[in-house]
Design a protein around this motif. Structure first.
Motif, PDB file in Angstrom:
ATOM      1  N   HIS A  40     -17.446  -5.429 -35.795  1.00  0.00           N
ATOM      2  CA  HIS A  40     -17.358  -6.875 -36.473  1.00  0.00           C
ATOM      3  C   HIS A  40     -16.299  -7.754 -35.635  1.00  0.00           C
ATOM      4  O   HIS A  40     -15.755  -6.770 -35.268  1.00  0.00           O
ATOM      5  N   LYS A  41     -16.594  -8.626 -35.730  1.00  0.00           N
ATOM      6  CA  LYS A  41     -16.045  -9.601 -34.478  1.00  0.00           C
ATOM      7  C   LYS A  41     -15.152 -10.095 -35.500  1.00  0.00           C
ATOM      8  O   LYS A  41     -14.665 -10.141 -36.478  1.00  0.00           O
TER       9      LYS A  41
ATOM     10  N   CYS B 255     -12.422 -10.662 -30.052  1.00  0.00           N
ATOM     11  CA  CYS B 255     -13.034  -8.674 -29.721  1.00  0.00           C
ATOM     12  C   CYS B 255     -13.484  -8.808 -30.434  1.00  0.00           C
ATOM     13  O   CYS B 255     -13.638  -8.738 -31.995  1.00  0.00           O
ATOM     14  N   ASP B 256     -13.647  -7.665 -30.771  1.00  0.00           N
ATOM     15  CA  ASP B 256     -14.813  -6.868 -31.642  1.00  0.00           C
ATOM     16  C   ASP B 256     -14.247  -4.922 -31.978  1.00  0.00           C
ATOM     17  O   ASP B 256     -13.645  -4.495 -31.263  1.00  0.00           O
TER      18      ASP B 256
ATOM     19  N   LYS C 287     -10.023  -7.327 -42.495  1.00  0.00           N
ATOM     20  CA  LYS C 287      -9.618  -7.807 -43.866  1.00  0.00           C
ATOM     21  C   LYS C 287      -8.501  -8.712 -44.243  1.00  0.00           C
ATOM     22  O   LYS C 287      -7.894  -8.768 -42.510  1.00  0.00           O
ATOM     23  N   GLU C 288      -8.835  -9.547 -44.758  1.00  0.00           N
ATOM     24  CA  GLU C 288      -7.775 -10.860 -45.229  1.00  0.00           C
ATOM     25  C   GLU C 288      -6.370 -10.720 -44.830  1.00  0.00           C
ATOM     26  O   GLU C 288      -6.028 -10.123 -45.860  1.00  0.00           O
TER      27      GLU C 288
ATOM     28  N   VAL D 107      -5.313  -8.761 -36.618  1.00  0.00           N
ATOM     29  CA  VAL D 107      -6.576  -8.330 -36.153  1.00  0.00           C
ATOM     30  C   VAL D 107      -5.847  -7.840 -34.430  1.00  0.00           C
ATOM     31  O   VAL D 107      -5.374  -9.305 -33.852  1.00  0.00           O
ATOM     32  N   TYR D 108      -5.684  -6.927 -33.926  1.00  0.00           N
ATOM     33  CA  TYR D 108      -5.414  -7.133 -32.816  1.00  0.00           C
ATOM     34  C   TYR D 108      -7.148  -6.324 -32.015  1.00  0.00           C
ATOM     35  O   TYR D 108      -7.526  -5.793 -31.903  1.00  0.00           O
TER      36      TYR D 108
END
Ligand SMILES: [Zn+2]
Length: 48
Positions: free
Chosen positions: A13-14, A24-25, A31-32, A36-37
């Motif tokens: 997922h992008k 990144c993928d 999750k909202e 995300v790192y």
């Protein structure tokens, strides 16, 4: 019926890294409200 794929394409997922802002993928659904790192930043943040 079970299908086993040892090296099938993993669903990616992008996402945008919350630290460096790089695209990144990630192998999970971002999750909202959750940062995300990217790989680099993830390892960096894991140390703390
Ligand atoms: Zn990053």
């Amino acid at each position: 019926m079970s299908e086993r794929r040892s090296f099938g394409p993993r669903e990616m997922h992008k996402a945008v890294c919350a630290d460096c802002g790089k695209e990144c993928d990630v192998p999970f659904v971002p999750k909202e409200g959750r940062p995300v790192y990217c790989r680099d930043c993830y390892t960096k943040h894991r140390k703390y």
